[in-house]
Design a protein around this motif. Structure first.
Motif, short mmCIF file in Angstrom:
data_model
loop_
_atom_site.label_atom_id
_atom_site.label_comp_id
_atom_site.label_asym_id
_atom_site.label_seq_id
_atom_site.Cartn_x
_atom_site.Cartn_y
_atom_site.Cartn_z
N THR A 94 0.84 -1.21 0.00
CA THR A 94 0.00 0.00 0.00
C THR A 94 0.87 1.24 0.00
N ARG A 149 2.24 1.78 -3.45
CA ARG A 149 1.20 2.33 -4.35
C ARG A 149 0.98 3.82 -4.06
N TRP A 150 0.91 4.18 -2.78
CA TRP A 150 0.72 5.58 -2.42
C TRP A 150 1.89 6.43 -2.93
N ASP A 151 3.09 5.88 -2.85
CA ASP A 151 4.27 6.60 -3.33
C ASP A 151 4.17 6.84 -4.83
N ARG A 152 3.82 5.80 -5.59
CA ARG A 152 3.69 5.94 -7.06
C ARG A 152 2.58 6.91 -7.43
N ALA A 153 1.50 6.92 -6.64
CA ALA A 153 0.35 7.79 -6.93
C ALA A 153 0.56 9.22 -6.41
N GLY A 154 1.66 9.47 -5.70
CA GLY A 154 1.92 10.82 -5.17
C GLY A 154 1.20 11.13 -3.87
N LYS A 155 0.62 10.11 -3.24
CA LYS A 155 -0.08 10.33 -1.97
C LYS A 155 0.87 10.28 -0.77
#
Length: 138
Positions: free
Chosen positions: A23, A26-32
């Motif tokens: 998770t 994924r947050w890192d890739r999505a910029g979150k």
């Protein structure tokens, strides 16, 4: 939380946030999520990011010698000894806390007016009163 100057490991950050390492990726890739890379190219999560994303404020921990978490550091404002008991009043910020303790405790701790002290509170029940003075319920 194992952390150094470069932040927390993904595992430590995931545990602190209650999510999986995947998770966080994924947050890192999505910029979150803001991450940094260490000298070996591994993702690290700054402690500020963990705090920002945490659903709950981080609780302070009890020290190793006392389990009470509600601690109010302050200054002793009065000590009234009567027989084997004593009342000690501590000014902790805007609060005044009065503790009934033994005379022996007063002597062993060297409590006197002006001495720095911490009131540690561990209660089995806490009463709550509305700000408008309504009846307390517990």
């Amino acid at each position: 939380m194992p952390a150094d100057d470069q932040g927390l490991t993904l595992g430590a950050a995931a545990k602190a946030l209650g999510v999986s390492i995947d998770t966080l990726r994924r947050w890192d890739r999505a910029g979150k999520l803001e991450t940094v890379r260490d000298e070996r190219g591994r993702r690290r999560v700054p402690a500020a990011e963990v705090q920002r994303l945490s659903p709950h404020p981080r609780r302070h921990t009890a020290n190793a010698t006392l389990s009470a978490r509600n601690r109010f550091p302050g200054v002793v404002r009065s000590v009234e000894v009567d027989g084997v008991m004593a009342l000690v009043e501590i000014e902790a910020g805007p609060h005044r806390i009065t503790a009934a303790i033994t005379r022996d405790a007063v002597e062993e701790l060297g409590l006197a007016e002006g001495v720095a002290a911490t009131a540690a509170v561990k209660a089995t029940s806490v009463m709550v009163e509305r700000g408008d003075g309504e009846t307390a319920l517990g």
